[in-house]
Scaffold this active site. Structure first.
Site, PDB file in Angstrom:
ATOM      1  N   HIS A  27     -61.199  46.302  61.118  1.00  0.00           N
ATOM      2  CA  HIS A  27     -60.415  47.543  61.224  1.00  0.00           C
ATOM      3  C   HIS A  27     -60.512  48.376  59.964  1.00  0.00           C
ATOM      4  CE1 HIS A  27     -57.364  44.654  59.568  1.00  0.00           C
ATOM      5  NE2 HIS A  27     -56.983  45.702  58.858  1.00  0.00           N
TER       6      HIS A  27
ATOM      7  N   GLU B 155     -60.020  44.030  52.685  1.00  0.00           N
ATOM      8  CA  GLU B 155     -59.340  42.872  53.264  1.00  0.00           C
ATOM      9  C   GLU B 155     -60.416  42.023  53.928  1.00  0.00           C
ATOM     10  OE1 GLU B 155     -56.718  43.963  56.486  1.00  0.00           O
ATOM     11  OE2 GLU B 155     -55.623  42.077  56.396  1.00  0.00           O
TER      12      GLU B 155
HETATM   13 CO    CO Z   1     -55.596  45.355  57.385  1.00  0.00          CO
END
Ligand code: CO
Length: 134
Positions: free
Chosen positions: A7, A130
């Site tokens: 994402h 991330e």
């Molecule tokens: Co995230």
């Protein structure tokens, strides 16, 4: 080591307006807002064929994105999330190659219920990264 893009997270000052933009202007499939008090955010998930967009809005007093929105009042890209098969192996390889892992270096359970770590933006072309074990 790096797998698929999972994402792109975008911090937004107005979650309703941002959800409208993705749903009505871009024609994307957009979730209802989900409060994630453990992460200090309310999230709207935008489902694309190949990845998700996460619209993040601060929740609570100590939201990790409150400062970001102070510096970027119109909102903006907050982080990218890449998938890895083994987060501990990925962390150790990254550290061996000089990348800084944020926090105490131990994976936390992220917004999707899977282990995640964050990597210092200065080590990744100015982008907070991330990694998520899938
Ligand atoms: Co995230």
């Amino acid at each position: 080591m790096i797998g698929k893009l999972n994402h792109v997270a975008i911090a937004v000052p107005d979650l309703k307006a941002a959800a409208w933009t993705y749903r009505e202007r871009l024609g994307a499939r957009v979730s209802v807002p989900q409060a994630e008090p453990d992460h200090g955010v309310t999230v709207v998930f935008v489902e694309l064929p190949n990845a998700k967009i996460e619209l993040l809005h601060p929740l609570g007093a100590n939201s990790p994105i409150a400062k970001f929105l102070e510096r970027n009042p119109d909102g903006g890209m907050h982080h990218l999330c890449y998938e890895v098969e083994d987060i501990i192996a990925a962390r150790d390889q990254l550290k061996a190659k000089g990348a800084r892992v944020l926090g105490d270096g131990e994976p936390k359970i992220g917004a999707h219920g899977k282990p995640v770590l964050f990597l210092h933006p200065k080590d990744f072309a100015g982008t907070l990264i991330e990694i998520e074990q899938v």
